[in-house]
Design a protein around this motif. Structure first.
Motif, PDB file in Angstrom:
ATOM      1  N   GLY A 236       0.728  -1.463   0.033  1.00  0.00           N
ATOM      2  CA  GLY A 236       0.047   0.005  -0.026  1.00  0.00           C
ATOM      3  C   GLY A 236       0.718   1.276  -0.107  1.00  0.00           C
ATOM      4  N   ASP A 237       0.372   2.096   0.722  1.00  0.00           N
ATOM      5  CA  ASP A 237       1.249   3.409   0.978  1.00  0.00           C
ATOM      6  C   ASP A 237       1.616   4.203  -0.284  1.00  0.00           C
ATOM      7  N   PRO A 238       0.315   4.433  -1.045  1.00  0.00           N
ATOM      8  CA  PRO A 238       0.214   5.039  -2.460  1.00  0.00           C
ATOM      9  C   PRO A 238       0.967   6.354  -2.581  1.00  0.00           C
ATOM     10  N   ASP A 239       1.126   7.131  -1.363  1.00  0.00           N
ATOM     11  CA  ASP A 239       1.563   8.644  -1.269  1.00  0.00           C
ATOM     12  C   ASP A 239       2.906   8.701  -0.961  1.00  0.00           C
ATOM     13  N   VAL A 240       3.720   7.506  -0.821  1.00  0.00           N
ATOM     14  CA  VAL A 240       5.445   7.496  -0.626  1.00  0.00           C
ATOM     15  C   VAL A 240       6.000   6.992  -1.824  1.00  0.00           C
ATOM     16  N   GLY A 241       6.925   7.089  -1.846  1.00  0.00           N
ATOM     17  CA  GLY A 241       7.890   6.519  -2.952  1.00  0.00           C
ATOM     18  C   GLY A 241       8.090   4.987  -3.241  1.00  0.00           C
ATOM     19  N   GLU A 242       8.315   4.475  -4.353  1.00  0.00           N
ATOM     20  CA  GLU A 242       8.213   3.394  -4.795  1.00  0.00           C
ATOM     21  C   GLU A 242       9.436   2.565  -4.086  1.00  0.00           C
ATOM     22  N   PHE A 243      10.238   3.302  -3.465  1.00  0.00           N
ATOM     23  CA  PHE A 243      11.282   2.564  -2.774  1.00  0.00           C
ATOM     24  C   PHE A 243      10.870   1.795  -1.617  1.00  0.00           C
ATOM     25  N   ILE A 244       9.700   2.217  -1.073  1.00  0.00           N
ATOM     26  CA  ILE A 244       8.849   1.278   0.177  1.00  0.00           C
ATOM     27  C   ILE A 244       8.379   0.182  -0.651  1.00  0.00           C
ATOM     28  N   VAL A 245       8.993  -0.975  -0.666  1.00  0.00           N
ATOM     29  CA  VAL A 245       8.733  -2.101  -1.641  1.00  0.00           C
ATOM     30  C   VAL A 245       7.840  -3.012  -0.913  1.00  0.00           C
ATOM     31  N   PRO A 246       6.994  -3.886  -1.465  1.00  0.00           N
ATOM     32  CA  PRO A 246       6.159  -4.813  -0.939  1.00  0.00           C
ATOM     33  C   PRO A 246       6.984  -6.420  -1.149  1.00  0.00           C
ATOM     34  N   VAL A 247       8.366  -6.342  -1.433  1.00  0.00           N
ATOM     35  CA  VAL A 247       9.028  -7.597  -1.580  1.00  0.00           C
ATOM     36  C   VAL A 247       8.992  -8.280  -0.280  1.00  0.00           C
ATOM     37  N   PRO A 248       8.731  -9.418   0.163  1.00  0.00           N
ATOM     38  CA  PRO A 248       8.806  -9.967   1.655  1.00  0.00           C
ATOM     39  C   PRO A 248      10.261 -10.707   1.813  1.00  0.00           C
ATOM     40  N   HIS A 249      10.485 -10.490   3.017  1.00  0.00           N
ATOM     41  CA  HIS A 249      11.491 -11.398   3.498  1.00  0.00           C
ATOM     42  C   HIS A 249      10.740 -12.904   3.890  1.00  0.00           C
ATOM     43  N   VAL A 250      11.322 -14.073   3.345  1.00  0.00           N
ATOM     44  CA  VAL A 250      10.741 -15.419   3.294  1.00  0.00           C
ATOM     45  C   VAL A 250      11.563 -16.139   3.961  1.00  0.00           C
ATOM     46  N   LYS A 251      11.019 -17.155   5.006  1.00  0.00           N
ATOM     47  CA  LYS A 251      11.857 -18.131   5.506  1.00  0.00           C
ATOM     48  C   LYS A 251      11.079 -19.358   5.604  1.00  0.00           C
ATOM     49  N   GLN A 252      11.765 -20.534   5.535  1.00  0.00           N
ATOM     50  CA  GLN A 252      10.909 -21.820   5.391  1.00  0.00           C
ATOM     51  C   GLN A 252      11.498 -22.854   6.250  1.00  0.00           C
ATOM     52  N   VAL A 253      11.138 -23.361   7.457  1.00  0.00           N
ATOM     53  CA  VAL A 253      11.575 -24.477   8.205  1.00  0.00           C
ATOM     54  C   VAL A 253      10.683 -25.435   8.225  1.00  0.00           C
ATOM     55  N   LYS A 254      11.609 -26.813   8.645  1.00  0.00           N
ATOM     56  CA  LYS A 254      10.681 -27.718   8.821  1.00  0.00           C
ATOM     57  C   LYS A 254      10.969 -28.336  10.412  1.00  0.00           C
ATOM     58  N   LEU A 255      10.030 -28.306  11.181  1.00  0.00           N
ATOM     59  CA  LEU A 255       9.901 -28.765  12.539  1.00  0.00           C
ATOM     60  C   LEU A 255      10.425 -30.395  12.540  1.00  0.00           C
ATOM     61  N   SER A 256      11.050 -30.824  13.899  1.00  0.00           N
ATOM     62  CA  SER A 256      10.978 -31.946  13.807  1.00  0.00           C
ATOM     63  C   SER A 256       9.478 -32.672  14.626  1.00  0.00           C
ATOM     64  N   ASN A 257       9.526 -34.017  14.566  1.00  0.00           N
ATOM     65  CA  ASN A 257       8.200 -34.438  15.111  1.00  0.00           C
ATOM     66  C   ASN A 257       7.899 -34.179  16.747  1.00  0.00           C
TER      67      ASN A 257
END
Length: 443
Positions: A236-257
């Motif tokens: 969102g934030d359409p009134d700010v510069g496009e350098f405020i980006v929507p690209v997320p940090h992503v982390k994926q983990v697998k738990l033990s049982n």
């Protein structure tokens, strides 16, 4: 979340789904028929100050519609600022945009490996759609007219023992595992605390500084100008510069049982409590009571300064009624060794699988804001071999109507313009604006 500076107080708008009062709890249990899958138990609690926090709990998602064996769950928090429109829009559209970026014929392992890239595409597509919705109604008497709202997003997908977290902003998700080790699954995108994000914003054409008051004194946290936002990433934030980006940090983990506990919360929690304190305060309690206690602890520590929302998700063996309590243990340098890596980002593809009880296998982590790095090199053709499918918006177009992310003068002449993910003109323009290669919105 702190609102952007010099914005008028948002008029009272009645949310479609208001926050649940502190004393009201939601508790559900999702049981799987297969003993190989865990039981999911969760709780939610919230206390409203501005009424801009929203959350999502969806247990009946399916990778293949109509096939219960392909089920997964989604838990998310959307911490809005400068209004609620962005938070509501993202809540209603993000999940569909993520799922649509993965072919339905993928097997589970393929689906999970494609999920990090699909999350990037879904976040960016949702941001583009919200911006366009605002522009299309700017001359009409419409709720989006003059829209300036934005939202953080912490979006958690639980599929069996695999947990994938995508985030922009400063809401947070932590993992508390057996042995009392607390791990952060998100990265805070606050300009005050994130040096790399400050450098990226300034390199893309933004300015970073504090609010100047009379006499030349600077006050408050670091902000990005134009707009005065304290964050470097949001939707969102359409009134700010496009350098405020929507690209997320992503982390994926697998738990033990042995399982683990997720605590997903808006910054109303994390401004009051450290990750360790939040985890320790509710160990040994059922998820529904744990969520309530975390909110109460934050309120006791800091008072009600902001919207405060917390989701607690227990991922436990099917035959265990509750997540076993663990001794309190502060995180130390050895906690980093709890993670093994399998299909990591392009800079690190080492394999180091751990099997100890209570350990967590790290499958993927990437936080770059550059779409070319996040979308990968392969891209799908549509069912019509003469069309290409945009890696972000999933629209089929002839090659002449778009470019790959690898085309353009900033790549070497040896680059082949049709290698790499295909982007339509609209999404390519978005990418270039985020990287400072074309004027951003307010200029």
């Amino acid at each position: 979340m702190k609102s952007k500076m010099s914005q008028t107080e948002v008029s009272k708008m009645k949310p479609k789904l208001p926050l649940v009062p502190l004393g009201t709890l939601i508790s559900r249990e999702l049981r799987n028929e297969s003993l190989e899958k865990p039981t999911i138990k969760y709780g939610q609690a919230a206390l409203a100050k501005k009424g801009e926090d929203y959350f999502m709990i969806k247990l009946d998602c399916q990778r293949v519609p109509g096939n219960p064996s392909t089920s997964f769950s989604v838990f998310a928090i959307f911490d809005g600022h400068n209004g609620i429109s962005a938070a509501i829009f993202v809540k209603e559209n993000l999940l569909n945009n993520v799922v649509s970026a993965i072919p339905q014929d993928f097997a589970r392992e393929e689906w999970l490996q494609a999920l990090p890239r699909a999350l990037v595409a879904g976040f960016v597509k949702t941001d583009i759609e919200f911006q366009q919705k605002g522009m299309a109604t700017q001359f009409l008497c419409h709720p989006f007219c003059g829209e300036t709202s934005g939202t953080t997003v912490t979006f958690v997908v639980v599929d069996g023992w695999t947990v994938t977290v995508a985030s922009v902003g400063d809401s947070r998700c932590i993992l508390d595992t057996q042995g009392g080790v607390v791990s952060l699954l998100t990265v805070d995108h606050r300009l005050e605390e994130n040096v790399e994000e400050r450098e990226r914003v300034t390199a893309s054409g933004g300015e970073v500084g504090r609010l100047n008051v009379f006499g030349g004194n600077e006050v408050g946290p670091l902000r990005c100008w134009p707009g005065g936002l304290c964050l470097s990433r949001s939707i969102g934030d359409p009134d700010v510069g496009e350098f405020i980006v929507p690209v997320p940090h992503v982390k994926q983990v697998k738990l033990s049982n042995a399982g683990g506990r997720l605590i997903i919360a808006s910054d109303g929690i994390w401004d009051a409590l450290s990750s360790d304190t939040a985890a320790q305060s509710c160990r040994g309690l059922p998820a529904e009571l744990a969520a309530k206690l975390v909110v109460k602890e934050a309120l006791r520590s800091r008072g009600l300064k902001d919207d405060t929302t917390c989701l607690v998700v227990d991922i436990i063996p099917y035959d265990h009624p509750v997540l076993p309590s663990t001794p309190r243990k502060k995180q130390n340098l050895l906690s980093s060794l709890i993670f093994g890596k399998r299909y990591h980002n392009s800079k690190n593809k080492t394999t180091n699988k751990l099997s100890a009880v209570g350990s967590v296998e790290e499958l993927f982590e990437e936080g770059s804001a550059m779409l070319a790095e996040r979308l990968g090199k392969d891209f799908p053709l549509s069912s019509n071999s003469e069309l290409f499918r945009c890696a972000v918006c999933q629209v089929d177009q002839p090659p002449s109507d778009g470019l790959s992310v690898n085309s353009g003068p900033f790549f070497s002449p040896a680059s082949k313009p049709w290698e790499g993910p295909f982007l339509c003109t609209k999404c390519r323009n978005k990418k270039d604006a985020m990287e400072g290669k074309r004027p951003s919105r307010p200029q």
